[in-house]
Structure formats: C-alpha cells, structure tokens
Scaffold this motif. Structure first.
Motif, PDB file in Angstrom:
ATOM      1  N   ASP A 149       0.825  -1.216   0.000  1.00 24.55           N
ATOM      2  CA  ASP A 149       0.000   0.000   0.000  1.00 24.55           C
ATOM      3  C   ASP A 149       0.851   1.255   0.000  1.00 24.55           C
ATOM      4  OD1 ASP A 149      -2.239  -1.445  -0.146  1.00 24.55           O
ATOM      5  OD2 ASP A 149      -2.812  -1.254   1.979  1.00 24.55           O
ATOM      6  N   SER A 150       1.938   1.197   0.768  1.00 22.89           N
ATOM      7  CA  SER A 150       2.784   2.388   0.827  1.00 22.89           C
ATOM      8  C   SER A 150       3.453   2.636  -0.537  1.00 22.89           C
ATOM      9  CB  SER A 150       3.798   2.232   1.976  1.00 22.89           C
ATOM     10  OG  SER A 150       5.109   2.387   1.522  1.00 22.89           O
ATOM     11  N   LEU A 151       3.800   1.548  -1.226  1.00 22.48           N
ATOM     12  CA  LEU A 151       4.383   1.701  -2.577  1.00 22.48           C
ATOM     13  C   LEU A 151       3.345   2.225  -3.559  1.00 22.48           C
ATOM     14  CD1 LEU A 151       6.606  -1.468  -2.570  1.00 22.48           C
ATOM     15  CD2 LEU A 151       7.437   0.852  -2.915  1.00 22.48           C
ATOM     16  N   ARG A 152       2.084   1.786  -3.383  1.00 19.53           N
ATOM     17  CA  ARG A 152       1.018   2.301  -4.249  1.00 19.53           C
ATOM     18  C   ARG A 152       0.879   3.829  -4.061  1.00 19.53           C
ATOM     19  NH1 ARG A 152      -4.171   0.857  -6.319  1.00 19.53           N
ATOM     20  NH2 ARG A 152      -4.066  -1.282  -5.592  1.00 19.53           N
ATOM     21  N   ASP A 153       0.981   4.263  -2.783  1.00 26.21           N
ATOM     22  CA  ASP A 153       0.900   5.711  -2.512  1.00 26.21           C
ATOM     23  C   ASP A 153       2.053   6.455  -3.161  1.00 26.21           C
ATOM     24  OD1 ASP A 153      -1.376   5.230  -1.148  1.00 26.21           O
ATOM     25  OD2 ASP A 153      -0.454   5.276   0.856  1.00 26.21           O
ATOM     26  N   LYS A 154       3.244   5.827  -3.085  1.00 27.00           N
ATOM     27  CA  LYS A 154       4.432   6.453  -3.678  1.00 27.00           C
ATOM     28  C   LYS A 154       4.231   6.652  -5.172  1.00 27.00           C
ATOM     29  CE  LYS A 154       8.457   5.529  -0.871  1.00 27.00           C
ATOM     30  NZ  LYS A 154       9.537   4.594  -0.605  1.00 27.00           N
TER      31      LYS A 154
END
Ligand code: ZN
Length: 475
Positions: free
Chosen positions: A450-455
C-alpha cells in the motif's frame, strides 16, 4: 517539386505527362523468400513518395510487380530460376512458393502501413503478352532467335548504359565469356530461354518450350498497365539499375521509340552494423523480425528518418533512436489531445504559433526530392517550440487545434502509428516501484504494498492488478 532523376544524375522539376496524374511503376521483389529489410526500406520510401504526390493533389496510378518466374540465381543469364530452386528444395510447386511469399510480403506491407498498389502484376500471368512483345522486337530487328532462345541485341540500341552510366566497350572488356553461348554478342541478354527437361515452369512459344527472361516482365507489364508510351516515375532499388533497369529501358524504348519513364527514382541499400546485408552473408534481417523486436511504427520512423538515397545502417543505436523519437511524437500528440479536451475554448481565433511557417518549411523539405529527415525535423522543432510556449502559458486552444491538423497532414504521408498513452515509456524508477509492490503483495506484505502504491500515486502513476500482472497508467 524537385525529384532526383537517376537518368540525368540531377534534381529536376517534376512535370507530369498528364496534368494532375502520375503513372508510377516500381520493381517488386522476387518471391522465393521473405522480404528483407532492404525491400522494406525501399517500399516504405516509395509509399512516402506516392503519398506525398497524392497529398500534393496528384492522382497516382501506382503499380508494383511480384517476380514469380525468370529471375535466375545470381541474376545470371543461364542457370537455375530462384523460385524453382526453392521449389525443388522444398518439393512444392513454384507457384505455391510464390503465393506463400507474396502473402508474407503483403503482411509486411500492411504492418508497415504501406498503401496497397493499384495493380500487382505477375509475369506468370503475362506470358502471352511477353511472347507478343518479343515477337515485335524480333520484327523490329532488336532481337534474334538462337537455338530456341531469344536475345536482345545490345549493339542495336545505342543508348544502352544511359541509366547506370556503363559503357558498352567497358562492359565488353569485363564480360564473362559463356561457353557454348548462343549469343551473338556477350552483352546480349535473354528475352526468352529454352527450358531444359527438368525445368518446371515452362510455356509454349514460337521458339521453344521455355520461359521468359527476368527483365522482359517489367517492360511488358508497365506497357500494359500504363500504356505503350512514356510514364512518369519508375522506382526501384539502386542495386538493380544494372542490368535489370538498363535492360528494361532497352526493351521498352526499342519497341516504342519513346523514353520508358521520365524520372528514375532509386532507393539506396540497408547495411547491418556497417556491413552489406545479404542472405548469403547470414546477416539479413526481415521486416517481420525487426517489427517484432522494435514495433512497426518504430521501423517505419527509422526508415523515413533517412533520405531514401542515402545508405542506411540497421543497428541497435539507430533503432533505439527511432524508438525514442516515436515516443517523443506520441507523447506530444497525446498531450496536445488531452490538453485540448480540458481547455475551455475561449480565444478561439487567437494563435501564438505561426503555422504557415511550419507548413511552408515542411513542404519545402518534401518538395526537395522528398527530404523526409528534414521534414521530420520541422515537426520536432514545432514540438520544442510548443513546450517552450507552454511554460510561458502562451498556448491557446487554436494552437492545439492547429498542431493536430498539421500533424494529420504530416501523418497522411508518414503514416506513423502513435503509441497510446499506456504504451509510452515508463521511467525505470517507476517500473522498479511497481515491481517492488508486486513482490510485497506476493509476500503478503500488504502494508508495504500500500505504501508503494501511494508512492506511485505521488509520482503520478495509478497501478492496477490484472490477471496478466500489473498495469500502470499515467494520470
Ligand atoms: Zn523490374
């Protein structure tokens, strides 16, 4: 419009025989194998020339033949027919070989956005007309029968060599003396060849059961389809200027007493990494392989990025450059379309960019012997100027409309397939983030995913998971 005429070795003003009309005949491939990239280059170049003539208001009668009989191995006067050799090797009928490779050529032409010819004549369908043409050459004393074969008498045609610049006395000094030749003069070339027993493709004629020589087909088919008088443009590959085109001229002009074609437009060859490309050299690439590796749009752009009369080189660098240029054009056009969709169309009649200037420059380049690299650079200049004016907020809706209308004109000639938004090059770092997220997902590390998706979102990319893997879309 200036066209470089191989007949005079200079650029000449193009004056059609009939106003508004152009008759154009292009020597096609011998269909015993797949096309190679040299053919692809040649036929794309001729396609661009035809389309530019059409763009300039001419109605073009464009004809390209497929040679399915008579082209002997090593372009020789005696020996095996290229198609028959292939047919015997594969134990298939030569006509089937021809049909198979014609289909393969057509696939390449379609992939490369080459507009179909008006006619694709084949010599095997022209035997009667060829026999008649040869009979008339014999009547006029330009040809003679010898032991069942018929030869053109080169010394009867004083203009012989005018296209290729060869002189008959020099040719004679270098001529290979064929043992047991039926020719009166070593320079004479075959119009009809008596077939031996093993020959598959053969027809009855007044002289023997035999088959036509290679060159006669183009004279007969161009006379039949464009009329028995001068036509405007004869196209072909430089390497066939001698003997093939030279012999076509001799046959046609001896028969009609008129110039065969007013403009001889010949394209140059394609090398591979600096070396001549050839099947026998083992470094030949066919259009299918190049298209598979780089995409048809890139291959076509690569071809038109060189002038048709310069030697091209097939190498990784030049193709990568073409890929980048196609991406550049695609990004620009996609961007302009999207921006136009968003912009509200006030200031309708105000444009910042002087389009007459670009259209004029483009026309100037194409009118100068179809200078496609120069014409492309005009469009690249427009891209640069547009981006610059955008940073100054000076681009209007009318500018955007003008850009698209100019591009439509340019691309009616260049026929480049624009890459859709999602095929545009995705920067490597973005790709890496997407791959890292994929790994995190597989490891069931959903927080990290999820954090990579936000990035990715921060960087302007949306990621979607599909059955074939992830899909990135630029916002
Ligand atoms: Zn030809």
């Amino acid at each position: 419009m200036l066209i470089y005429n191989k007949l005079t070795n200079q650029k000449e003003e193009f004056v059609p025989i009939n106003p508004g009309k152009v008759g154009m005949y292009v020597c096609g491939p011998t269909v015993y194998d797949h096309c190679h990239l040299g053919h692809g280059r040649g036929y794309v170049s001729m396609d661009v020339i035809r389309k530019y003539l059409e763009f300039s208001g001419y109605e073009v009668k464009y004809i390209m033949n497929y040679t399915d009989v008579g082209h002997l191995v090593n372009d020789a006067e005696v020996g095996e027919d290229k198609l028959e050799r292939r047919a015997k090797k594969e134990k298939i009928d030569p006509i089937e070989i021809a049909n198979f490779y014609i289909q393969s050529c057509e696939e390449d032409f379609e992939a490369l956005n080459i507009k179909p010819a008006i006619f694709y004549p084949r010599p095997t369908k022209y035997i009667d007309k060829m026999i008649n043409f040869i009979e008339r050459l014999i009547e006029k004393d330009f040809a003679y029968e010898s032991n069942g074969s018929v030869y053109f008498s080169v010394e009867k045609f004083p203009d012989y060599g005018k296209l290729s610049g060869r002189k008959t006395d020099e040719l004679l000094a270098g001529a290979r003396v064929e043992i047991d030749s039926d020719k009166k003069n070593p320079l004479d070339f075959a119009l009809w060849i008596k077939a031996d027993e093993n020959h598959i493709l053969k027809w009855n004629s007044p002289w023997s059961i035999g088959y036509p020589g290679w060159h006669i087909e183009c004279s007969v088919m161009s006379c039949d389809l464009l009329g028995e008088n001068t036509f405007d443009i004869h196209g072909g590959g430089n390497e066939n200027a001698f003997p093939h085109n030279e012999n076509e001229i001799a046959q046609s002009e001896a028969l009609t007493g008129q110039r065969m074609a007013n403009y001889w437009v010949l394209w140059n060859m394609v090398n591979t990494n600096g070396l001549k490309m050839g099947k026998s050299l083992g470094n030949a690439t066919n259009p299918k392989e190049a298209i598979k590796k780089y995409g048809a749009g890139t291959v076509r752009l690569w071809i038109i990025s060189s002038h048709y009369r310069s030697v091209m080189d097939f190498n990784e660098n030049s193709l990568n450059q073409a890929t980048k240029n196609l991406e550049k054009i695609s990004k620009f056009i996609n961007h302009v379309q999207e921006k136009l969709a968003k912009i509200n169309s006030t200031n309708e009649d105000l444009a910042t960019i002087d389009f007459d200037y670009y259209q004029e420059k483009f026309k100037e380049a194409m009118d100068d012997d179809f200078n496609t690299p120069l014409a492309l650079s005009v469009f690249y200049d427009l891209i640069t100027q547009t981006y610059k004016l955008e940073t100054e907020n000076k681009i209007t809706a009318l500018d955007l409309k003008n850009i698209l209308s100019f591009w439509n004109k340019v691309n009616s000639i260049f026929s480049l397939e624009i890459m859709p938004r999602d095929k545009e090059e995705i920067p490597q770092e973005i790709m890496q983030l997407a791959k890292d997220r994929e790994t995190a997902r597989k490891d069931k590390n959903f927080q990290e995913a999820d954090s990579l998706r936000d990035k990715l979102k921060e960087r302007g990319y949306e990621i979607e998971d599909t059955s074939e893997g992830f899909k990135l879309t630029k916002n």
